[in-house]
Write a protein that holds these residues in place. Structure first.
Motif, short mmCIF file in Angstrom:
data_model
loop_
_atom_site.label_atom_id
_atom_site.label_comp_id
_atom_site.label_asym_id
_atom_site.label_seq_id
_atom_site.Cartn_x
_atom_site.Cartn_y
_atom_site.Cartn_z
N GLU A 233 52.48 -3.75 10.80
CA GLU A 233 52.82 -2.93 9.65
C GLU A 233 54.10 -3.39 8.96
OE1 GLU A 233 54.04 -0.16 13.17
OE2 GLU A 233 52.62 -1.78 12.79
N PHE A 234 54.84 -4.30 9.62
CA PHE A 234 56.06 -4.86 9.02
C PHE A 234 55.81 -6.22 8.37
CE2 PHE A 234 57.69 -1.88 12.19
CZ PHE A 234 58.65 -1.19 11.45
N GLU A 235 54.54 -6.60 8.27
CA GLU A 235 54.22 -7.91 7.71
C GLU A 235 54.71 -8.03 6.27
OE1 GLU A 235 50.48 -11.02 7.87
OE2 GLU A 235 50.07 -8.87 7.78
N TYR A 258 58.01 -12.67 13.11
CA TYR A 258 56.60 -12.90 13.42
C TYR A 258 55.97 -11.58 13.83
CZ TYR A 258 58.16 -17.74 13.51
OH TYR A 258 58.70 -18.96 13.17
N GLU A 259 54.71 -11.38 13.43
CA GLU A 259 54.05 -10.10 13.65
C GLU A 259 52.91 -10.23 14.66
OE1 GLU A 259 53.76 -11.58 10.44
OE2 GLU A 259 55.78 -10.94 9.90
N PHE A 260 52.69 -9.14 15.37
CA PHE A 260 51.55 -9.05 16.28
C PHE A 260 50.90 -7.68 16.11
CE2 PHE A 260 55.36 -7.71 18.51
CZ PHE A 260 54.97 -6.54 19.14
N SER A 261 49.69 -7.53 16.65
CA SER A 261 48.92 -6.32 16.42
C SER A 261 49.55 -5.10 17.08
CB SER A 261 47.49 -6.50 16.94
OG SER A 261 47.51 -6.75 18.34
N ARG A 262 49.44 -3.99 16.39
CA ARG A 262 49.91 -2.72 16.92
C ARG A 262 48.87 -2.18 17.92
NH1 ARG A 262 52.04 2.39 13.32
NH2 ARG A 262 52.27 3.89 15.02
N LEU A 263 49.35 -1.44 18.90
CA LEU A 263 48.46 -0.89 19.91
C LEU A 263 47.88 0.44 19.44
CD1 LEU A 263 47.19 -0.83 22.71
CD2 LEU A 263 49.32 0.13 23.60
#
Length: 546
Positions: A233-235, A258-263
């Motif tokens: 969501e911070f992308e 760098y972004e990764f998927s939220r749980l």
């Protein structure tokens, strides 16, 4: 596999490996930056493991940086709970603690730099008008009438802001970027706002506070963070993150985001705002309620740090959002508890069973394993008597051959004990089953065969004479909807049976019940007790069902 091998194959690790290859002197440094406005949840645990394990893998460091840019939300109890959760997860003394407020002076000076470069300005529009002027995805923004004020005028107003000359919401500092940008975030975002609120760390030194977007990237630079990891969501915020760092005239290594998927976890809500809403509505008992997946809630439920770590490993690190099956989390704790949990026979919803061919004073000692899955298990001693209890759900009045439950005329095996047959039902005046009369087949304690026929149905039991009265707290999903975070009114999907309290029995053996020890109630689930007593009953709390 070593604990720190958990994320070695994800795309972030590949990025870091490439960065180190290009810069062999690069010292890897990550950070976990929670806002102390609530308790951490399992989504935070995913981020904690990622940031801390990466730091450990590369002999780097990880900062625990509290985002205290909004003094209204800061509470010491949240700060303390966050530290406690991180320590409990296994990272005690493995992080440096910092606060955004540690850098308020530097952040203020960087704001001055932007103003002097004509890249920030003071705006006197109301918050509502700023939103209107910003436009939307289908309508480009409109320049504020204050956007072209002189640099000297903006500096003068900003200093007056700093000195408390203006009221809250009367004035703010905005970045001067592009009101026609396709990104709403880049349409002159707010960098500073006025808040006459006492700050727990800086006290009354400041009456203006930077926004998270402005302060976060600057703190990353000041702390020498190399890889700023956040959820998807911070992308969009990365554009502003990079714009700020590229325009405040800094030298040295520039951190990258760098972004990764939220749980997203089935049947659960991980939004701190919505959890707080449930607390205020008295749906749950504060942040550590066992029915929610805050870290303290999971700890209170009986989950172990290792089970959460294994869960984070299983779901991995990707850039694609997904809904995680609740069974994955539950299987992690089951696996973790299976090997070393003491076994107990317990009857949560009891029904009385009478053995007709035993005398009233009959007692037989039976030795049963504490850990049936271990070859060299220790044993405990229980007592078999004429009257015992079984689970009400194990018996059925139905006489159909298709019914798989214990019923009249059917033969079953009692766990660690005899083979029996049900003969007659006794009911009370209301028609409820009061007891069941059964026949016992002798010499079948150590056998599952009767007349060379294998008995496939085995049920557990507790002696009428040798029992401990117990109360059981049984937990189920808090929500009826698999994806409650998609529902606009979560009060409509609350499971009213998410907590059921039942009174029953556990076996009485030569083993003492020990506080906080985890037990597997055979065929039921995993439970622990804090040795609380209610009406002289021992109280057990359900961790997970089998």
């Amino acid at each position: 596999m070593n604990d720190y091998d958990l994320y070695f194959n994800n795309y972030i690790i590949k990025i870091i490996d490439k960065d180190i290859k290009n810069n062999k002197n690069l010292k890897i440094k990550t950070r976990f930056p929670p806002e102390p406005n609530g308790y951490l949840h399992i989504g935070h645990a995913k981020s904690i493991f990622l940031n801390f394990l990466i730091a450990n893998k590369y002999n780097g460091e990880c900062n625990l940086r509290f985002d205290d840019t909004n003094p209204l939300n800061i509470k010491n109890k949240y700060i303390n709970s966050i530290k406690k959760d991180i320590d409990w997860l296994g990272f005690k003394n493995k992080y440096n603690v910092s606060y955004t407020s540690d850098y308020f002076d530097e952040i203020f000076n960087f704001a001055i730099k932007l103003i002097n470069k004509n890249l920030a300005y003071i705006d006197k529009l109301t918050i509502n008008k700023i939103k209107i002027y910003r436009g939307n995805l289908n309508k480009i923004g409109i320049d504020s009438p204050y956007r072209n004020n002189s640099i000297s005028e903006n500096i003068d107003y900003f200093i007056k802001m700093r000195n408390g000359y203006f009221k809250e919401n009367e004035i703010c500092l905005r970045a001067k970027i592009d009101m026609k940008s396709k990104s709403l975030l880049m349409r002159d975002p707010i960098l500073y706002r006025v808040k006459f609120t006492y700050h727990k760390r800086t006290k009354n030194k400041w009456c203006i506070y930077p926004t998270y977007d402005f302060s976060h990237c600057i703190c990353d630079f000041l702390e020498n963070i190399t890889h700023s990891l956040c959820t998807l969501e911070f992308e969009e915020n990365k554009k502003l993150y990079n714009w700020i760092l590229n325009n405040i005239d800094i030298n040295g290594f520039i951190p990258k985001q760098y972004e990764f998927s939220r749980l997203n976890l089935e049947y659960n809500i991980l939004s701190k705002r919505k959890i707080n809403f449930l607390i205020n509505k008295k749906i749950i008992n504060k942040w550590y309620d066992p029915r929610i997946c805050t870290i303290s809630g999971l700890r209170n439920r009986g989950y172990t740090p290792n089970s959460i770590k294994v869960f984070c490993k299983k779901i991995g690190v990707t850039k694609k959002n997904s809904n995680i099956n609740i069974n994955i989390l539950e299987n992690c704790i089951k696996t973790d508890l299976y090997e070393n949990s003491y076994r107990i026979m317990s009857v949560i919803d009891p029904i009385k069973l009478i053995i007709e061919n035993l005398n009233d004073n009959y007692e037989e000692e039976i030795y049963v394993p504490n850990f049936p899955n271990k070859k060299l298990s220790s044993n405990r001693k229980i007592v078999f008597t004429k009257i015992i209890y079984i689970e009400k759900s194990d018996f059925c009045e139905c006489l159909s051959n298709t019914c798989n439950k214990f019923s009249i005329g059917k033969i079953i095996k009692l766990r660690y004990s005899y083979i029996i047959c049900a003969k007659k039902i006794f009911k009370d005046k209301k028609g409820n089953i009061k007891s069941i009369l059964c026949f016992l087949y002798e010499n079948t304690v150590n056998s599952i065969y009767l007349n060379n026929i294998k008995i496939n149905k085995i049920i557990h039991w507790v002696s009428y004479k040798k029992k401990i009265n117990s109360t059981f707290y049984i937990y189920e999903n808090l929500f009826l909807d698999k994806y409650p975070y998609k529902n606009k009114n979560i009060l409509n999907i609350i499971n009213k049976n998410s907590l059921i309290i039942k009174n029953g029995f556990i076996e009485k053996s030569n083993n003492k019940i020990i506080k906080n020890r985890i037990y597997q109630f055979e065929r039921i689930g995993y439970f622990y007790t804090k040795l609380y007593y209610k009406d002289k009953n021992l109280i057990f709390f359900n961790i997970v069902n089998i």
